[in-house]
Design an enzyme around this catalytic site. Sequence first.
Site, PDB file in Angstrom:
ATOM      1  N   GLY A   1       5.519   7.036  38.372  1.00  0.00           N
ATOM      2  CA  GLY A   1       4.945   8.842  37.890  1.00  0.00           C
ATOM      3  C   GLY A   1       3.900   9.128  37.121  1.00  0.00           C
ATOM      4  O   GLY A   1       2.770   7.351  36.698  1.00  0.00           O
TER       5      GLY A   1
ATOM      6  N   ARG B   1      10.964   9.536  28.546  1.00  0.00           N
ATOM      7  CA  ARG B   1      12.254   8.880  29.351  1.00  0.00           C
ATOM      8  C   ARG B   1      12.443   7.827  27.878  1.00  0.00           C
ATOM      9  O   ARG B   1      13.148   8.435  26.821  1.00  0.00           O
ATOM     10  CB  ARG B   1      11.601   7.640  30.341  1.00  0.00           C
ATOM     11  CG  ARG B   1      12.427   6.521  31.411  1.00  0.00           C
ATOM     12  CD  ARG B   1      11.935   6.604  32.343  1.00  0.00           C
ATOM     13  NE  ARG B   1      11.110   5.407  32.237  1.00  0.00           N
ATOM     14  CZ  ARG B   1      10.581   3.987  32.720  1.00  0.00           C
ATOM     15  NH1 ARG B   1      12.045   4.076  33.160  1.00  0.00           N
ATOM     16  NH2 ARG B   1       9.777   3.479  32.355  1.00  0.00           N
TER      17      ARG B   1
ATOM     18  N   ARG C   1       7.755   6.526  44.272  1.00  0.00           N
ATOM     19  CA  ARG C   1       8.928   5.696  43.394  1.00  0.00           C
ATOM     20  C   ARG C   1       9.699   5.346  45.161  1.00  0.00           C
ATOM     21  O   ARG C   1      10.346   6.205  45.398  1.00  0.00           O
ATOM     22  CB  ARG C   1       9.452   6.395  42.532  1.00  0.00           C
ATOM     23  CG  ARG C   1       9.522   7.033  41.775  1.00  0.00           C
ATOM     24  CD  ARG C   1      10.219   7.169  40.232  1.00  0.00           C
ATOM     25  NE  ARG C   1      10.087   8.095  39.242  1.00  0.00           N
ATOM     26  CZ  ARG C   1       9.217   8.173  38.127  1.00  0.00           C
ATOM     27  NH1 ARG C   1       9.077   6.534  38.086  1.00  0.00           N
ATOM     28  NH2 ARG C   1       8.299   9.163  37.507  1.00  0.00           N
TER      29      ARG C   1
ATOM     30  N   ILE D   1       4.303  19.362  32.716  1.00  0.00           N
ATOM     31  CA  ILE D   1       3.120  19.933  32.068  1.00  0.00           C
ATOM     32  C   ILE D   1       2.296  18.761  31.260  1.00  0.00           C
ATOM     33  O   ILE D   1       1.175  18.789  31.910  1.00  0.00           O
ATOM     34  CB  ILE D   1       2.955  21.331  31.844  1.00  0.00           C
ATOM     35  CG1 ILE D   1       2.007  21.594  31.730  1.00  0.00           C
ATOM     36  CG2 ILE D   1       3.839  20.771  29.774  1.00  0.00           C
ATOM     37  CD1 ILE D   1       2.112  23.010  31.350  1.00  0.00           C
TER      38      ILE D   1
ATOM     39  N   ASP E   1       6.651   0.498  33.876  1.00  0.00           N
ATOM     40  CA  ASP E   1       7.516  -1.500  34.351  1.00  0.00           C
ATOM     41  C   ASP E   1       8.227  -1.092  35.651  1.00  0.00           C
ATOM     42  O   ASP E   1       8.524  -2.416  36.535  1.00  0.00           O
ATOM     43  CB  ASP E   1       8.685  -1.432  32.979  1.00  0.00           C
ATOM     44  CG  ASP E   1       9.487  -0.043  33.036  1.00  0.00           C
ATOM     45  OD1 ASP E   1       9.331   1.049  33.769  1.00  0.00           O
ATOM     46  OD2 ASP E   1      10.245   0.348  32.237  1.00  0.00           O
ATOM     47  N   GLY E   2       7.767   0.061  36.027  1.00  0.00           N
ATOM     48  CA  GLY E   2       8.960  -0.046  37.756  1.00  0.00           C
ATOM     49  C   GLY E   2       7.813  -0.681  38.706  1.00  0.00           C
ATOM     50  O   GLY E   2       8.232  -1.552  39.655  1.00  0.00           O
TER      51      GLY E   2
ATOM     52  N   ASP F   1       5.094   3.772  27.183  1.00  0.00           N
ATOM     53  CA  ASP F   1       6.112   2.352  26.785  1.00  0.00           C
ATOM     54  C   ASP F   1       6.565   1.110  27.653  1.00  0.00           C
ATOM     55  O   ASP F   1       6.946   0.214  28.139  1.00  0.00           O
ATOM     56  CB  ASP F   1       7.337   2.529  27.347  1.00  0.00           C
ATOM     57  CG  ASP F   1       7.305   3.410  29.270  1.00  0.00           C
ATOM     58  OD1 ASP F   1       6.662   2.230  29.310  1.00  0.00           O
ATOM     59  OD2 ASP F   1       8.111   3.319  29.970  1.00  0.00           O
TER      60      ASP F   1
ATOM     61  N   ASP G   1       4.779   7.750  28.750  1.00  0.00           N
ATOM     62  CA  ASP G   1       5.143   7.241  28.460  1.00  0.00           C
ATOM     63  C   ASP G   1       4.583   6.424  27.220  1.00  0.00           C
ATOM     64  O   ASP G   1       5.293   6.206  26.261  1.00  0.00           O
ATOM     65  CB  ASP G   1       6.444   6.365  28.933  1.00  0.00           C
ATOM     66  CG  ASP G   1       6.988   7.585  29.942  1.00  0.00           C
ATOM     67  OD1 ASP G   1       6.779   8.822  29.666  1.00  0.00           O
ATOM     68  OD2 ASP G   1       8.117   6.999  31.082  1.00  0.00           O
TER      69      ASP G   1
ATOM     70  N   THR H   1       1.068   4.696  32.801  1.00  0.00           N
ATOM     71  CA  THR H   1       2.022   5.821  32.297  1.00  0.00           C
ATOM     72  C   THR H   1       2.017   6.687  30.892  1.00  0.00           C
ATOM     73  O   THR H   1       1.466   6.319  30.039  1.00  0.00           O
ATOM     74  CB  THR H   1       3.099   5.563  32.058  1.00  0.00           C
ATOM     75  OG1 THR H   1       4.572   6.058  31.785  1.00  0.00           O
ATOM     76  CG2 THR H   1       3.670   4.755  31.212  1.00  0.00           C
TER      77      THR H   1
ATOM     78  N   ARG I   1      11.326  31.744  13.570  1.00  0.00           N
ATOM     79  CA  ARG I   1      12.717  31.493  14.496  1.00  0.00           C
ATOM     80  C   ARG I   1      12.382  29.861  14.084  1.00  0.00           C
ATOM     81  O   ARG I   1      11.361  29.446  14.018  1.00  0.00           O
ATOM     82  CB  ARG I   1      12.453  31.305  16.410  1.00  0.00           C
ATOM     83  CG  ARG I   1      11.957  32.661  16.739  1.00  0.00           C
ATOM     84  CD  ARG I   1      11.965  32.944  17.796  1.00  0.00           C
ATOM     85  NE  ARG I   1      12.786  34.381  18.297  1.00  0.00           N
ATOM     86  CZ  ARG I   1      12.554  34.950  19.679  1.00  0.00           C
ATOM     87  NH1 ARG I   1      11.197  34.405  19.898  1.00  0.00           N
ATOM     88  NH2 ARG I   1      12.850  35.892  19.711  1.00  0.00           N
TER      89      ARG I   1
HETATM   90  O1  F6P Z   1       7.466   7.523  33.110  1.00  0.00           O
HETATM   91  C1  F6P Z   1       6.987   8.857  33.112  1.00  0.00           C
HETATM   92  C2  F6P Z   1       8.476  10.075  33.438  1.00  0.00           C
HETATM   93  O2  F6P Z   1       7.425  11.201  33.326  1.00  0.00           O
HETATM   94  C3  F6P Z   1       9.233  10.315  31.932  1.00  0.00           C
HETATM   95  O3  F6P Z   1       8.204  10.714  31.272  1.00  0.00           O
HETATM   96  C4  F6P Z   1       9.996  10.701  32.798  1.00  0.00           C
HETATM   97  O4  F6P Z   1      11.782  10.359  32.933  1.00  0.00           O
HETATM   98  C5  F6P Z   1      10.610  11.063  34.636  1.00  0.00           C
HETATM   99  O5  F6P Z   1       8.382  10.427  34.891  1.00  0.00           O
HETATM  100  C6  F6P Z   1       9.952  11.512  35.447  1.00  0.00           C
HETATM  101  O6  F6P Z   1      10.243  11.037  36.807  1.00  0.00           O
HETATM  102  P1  F6P Z   1      10.657  12.198  38.286  1.00  0.00           P
HETATM  103  O7  F6P Z   1       8.868  12.352  38.340  1.00  0.00           O
HETATM  104  O8  F6P Z   1      11.010  10.770  39.374  1.00  0.00           O
HETATM  105  O9  F6P Z   1      11.294  13.421  38.211  1.00  0.00           O
END
Ligand code: F6P
Length: 317
Positions: A10, A170, A71, A249, A102-103, A128, A126, A124, A161
């Site tokens: 990503g 993720r 990917r 976004i 990590d990938g 993570d 994330d 990333t 609301r």
């Molecule tokens: O790893 C970044 C991320 O945006 C995550 O937050 C999300 O789960 C994932 O990628 C979405 O991946 P894709 O772009 O393959 O839909």
Amino acid sequence: MRIGVLTSGGDSPGMNAAIRAVVRAGLSYGDQVFGIFDGYKGLVEGKIQEFTRKDVSEILNRGGTILGTARLPEFAYEQVRALAVKQLQRHDIDALICIGGDGTYTGALRLSEMGIKCIGIPGTIDNDIASSDFTIGFSTALNTACDAIDRLRDTSSSHQRCSIIEVMGRRCPDLALYSGICCGAEYIVTSQTGLDKEKLLDDLKKNRLQGRRHAIVVISENITDVYTLAQEVEDYTGYECRATILGYIQRGGTPTPEDRLLASRLGAYAVDLFHQNISGVAVGIHQNSLHYVSLKDALEMTSDRDVSLEELLTKIQ
Ligand code: F6P
């Protein structure tokens, strides 16, 4: 040296700043630097081009990645990676910098095992990657999420609301945890807290009975269907409830100064390490100092850095 650089997985804001730093730091050593387009997929296909200083002009402030990304699950197969190694040999590239999550690190580790000198840079939204306190893109995504949650609070309050906001990450709680704290969310649900639906519904009902005008629930993705949860909140608590999925976004936009700085530091550092004959590692930041650990360790490490924030929440929520 002849150094290749790619972005994979990503995209994240600040990747361009990292590419720029790699190219410019490389050139300052007298290296040749090659941009590899579309991640490992482009590497396998030989989408490789030498970069000049000018090729990375005016990208420091741009979101996304000028190299493109992809990917490629097939990179798990040795025959596919062998094609990548061939392409690197064809271009006489000695060393490869892989920017991603990590990938991407797994791909870099496998290439290292096949004799390619690789360094991973954490890119990333994330956050993570446990070997770095922060990943490139997290600051910007957090900013974007906070901006969106602040806006949703305005309208939720006006209409009395409950607003359920799903953020990315993720399996990592950080985007939800940090944005929830920064925006004063009443509830933060992450992979670490889990979703205690009965308690959430009871608490929201109490809030409503106490006359609180709105409630903000920030929830990580992959926990539950937030539209169904919103309906359950409406049925049980008396709040009108709306769910908003922030989605992609959060992946775009101008990188924050923090992300530009982090990316610039890590990009130049990775090149420095190659010149110290260090490879097979992932670079990162820890307590504002640059450091590196082996790619293997980076993939195996787990993070405990959010404990203090969880404690903070018990006091201020
Ligand atoms: O790893 C970044 C991320 O945006 C995550 O937050 C999300 O789960 C994932 O990628 C979405 O991946 P894709 O772009 O393959 O839909």
